[in-house]
Motif scaffolding. Structure first.
Motif, PDB file in Angstrom:
ATOM      1  N   GLN A   1       0.801  -1.194   0.135  1.00 25.52           N
ATOM      2  CA  GLN A   1       0.104  -0.001   0.071  1.00 25.52           C
ATOM      3  C   GLN A   1       0.948   1.317  -0.031  1.00 25.52           C
ATOM      4  OE1 GLN A   1      -3.342   0.180  -0.412  1.00 25.52           O
ATOM      5  NE2 GLN A   1      -3.564   2.165  -0.071  1.00 25.52           N
ATOM      6  N   GLN A   3       1.069   5.495   0.405  1.00 27.08           N
ATOM      7  CA  GLN A   3       0.598   6.339   0.987  1.00 27.08           C
ATOM      8  C   GLN A   3       1.296   7.869   0.769  1.00 27.08           C
ATOM      9  OE1 GLN A   3       0.073   5.553   5.358  1.00 27.08           O
ATOM     10  NE2 GLN A   3      -2.099   5.287   4.870  1.00 27.08           N
ATOM     11  N   TYR A 104      -2.157   6.563  -7.228  1.00 27.88           N
ATOM     12  CA  TYR A 104      -2.401   6.952  -5.909  1.00 27.88           C
ATOM     13  C   TYR A 104      -2.452   8.396  -5.721  1.00 27.88           C
ATOM     14  CZ  TYR A 104      -0.387   2.427  -5.432  1.00 27.88           C
ATOM     15  OH  TYR A 104      -0.182   0.985  -5.614  1.00 27.88           O
ATOM     16  N   GLY A 106      -3.041  11.828  -2.569  1.00 22.37           N
ATOM     17  CA  GLY A 106      -2.807  12.287  -1.529  1.00 22.37           C
ATOM     18  C   GLY A 106      -4.114  12.742  -1.115  1.00 22.37           C
ATOM     19  N   GLN A 107      -4.150  13.370   0.376  1.00 14.19           N
ATOM     20  CA  GLN A 107      -5.553  13.941   0.839  1.00 14.19           C
ATOM     21  C   GLN A 107      -5.779  15.448   0.528  1.00 14.19           C
ATOM     22  OE1 GLN A 107      -2.528  13.761   2.455  1.00 14.19           O
ATOM     23  NE2 GLN A 107      -2.339  15.695   3.491  1.00 14.19           N
TER      24      GLN A 107
END
Length: 115
Positions: A1, A3, A104, A106-107
Motif C-alpha cells: 500500500q 500513502q 495513488y 494524497g489527501q
C-alpha cells in the motif's frame, strides 16, 4: 500500500511563495510518475505540474515560469515550489503517483492566496 502525504499549504499574500511537499511511503516512488494537481471550489481537478522518474517535467500554461516541480528519490519526496502566487492559484493541491497503471492520491493541502 502506498500513502502520499502533502504538506506546506497555507495562507499567503499575492506575490508570495510557498513550497509544497509530498512524502510517499512504499518502495515505488523512484519508478513513479509524479504530479501535482489542484482543484478550486466548483471546478474540476486540473494538472499543475508533473515529473517523470527520470526528471522530465511538464507544466500547465498558467503556472509556467512561476512554479517548479522537483523530486528527491532518496527522500521519496516530490516538491512544488510556487512563486509569484496569485489569487487564482487558490485551491486544494493534490499529489498523485502513477506506478504502471496504478494511481495513488494524497489527501490534499489547501493553498489560499489573499491579501
Amino acid at each position: 500500500q502506498v500513502q502520499l502525504v502533502e504538506s506546506g499549504g497555507g495562507l499567503v499574500q499575492p506575490g508570495g511563495s510557498l513550497r509544497l511537499s509530498c512524502a510517499a511511503s512504499g518502495r515505488i516512488f523512484s519508478g513513479s510518475y509524479m504530479g501535482w494537481y489542484r482543484q478550486a471550489p466548483g471546478k474540476q481537478r486540473d494538472l499543475v505540474a508533473s515529473i517523470t522518474s527520470s526528471g522530465s517535467t511538464n507544466y500547465a500554461d498558467s503556472v509556467k515560469g512561476r512554479f517548479t516541480i522537483s523530486r528527491d528519490n532518496a527522500k521519496n519526496t516530490v516538491y512544488l515550489q510556487m512563486n509569484s502566487l496569485q489569487p487564482e492559484d487558490t485551491a486544494v493541491y493534490y499529489c498523485r503517483a502513477t506506478y504502471y497503471s496504478i494511481v495513488y492520491w494524497g489527501q490534499g493541502t489547501q493553498v489560499t492566496v489573499s491579501s
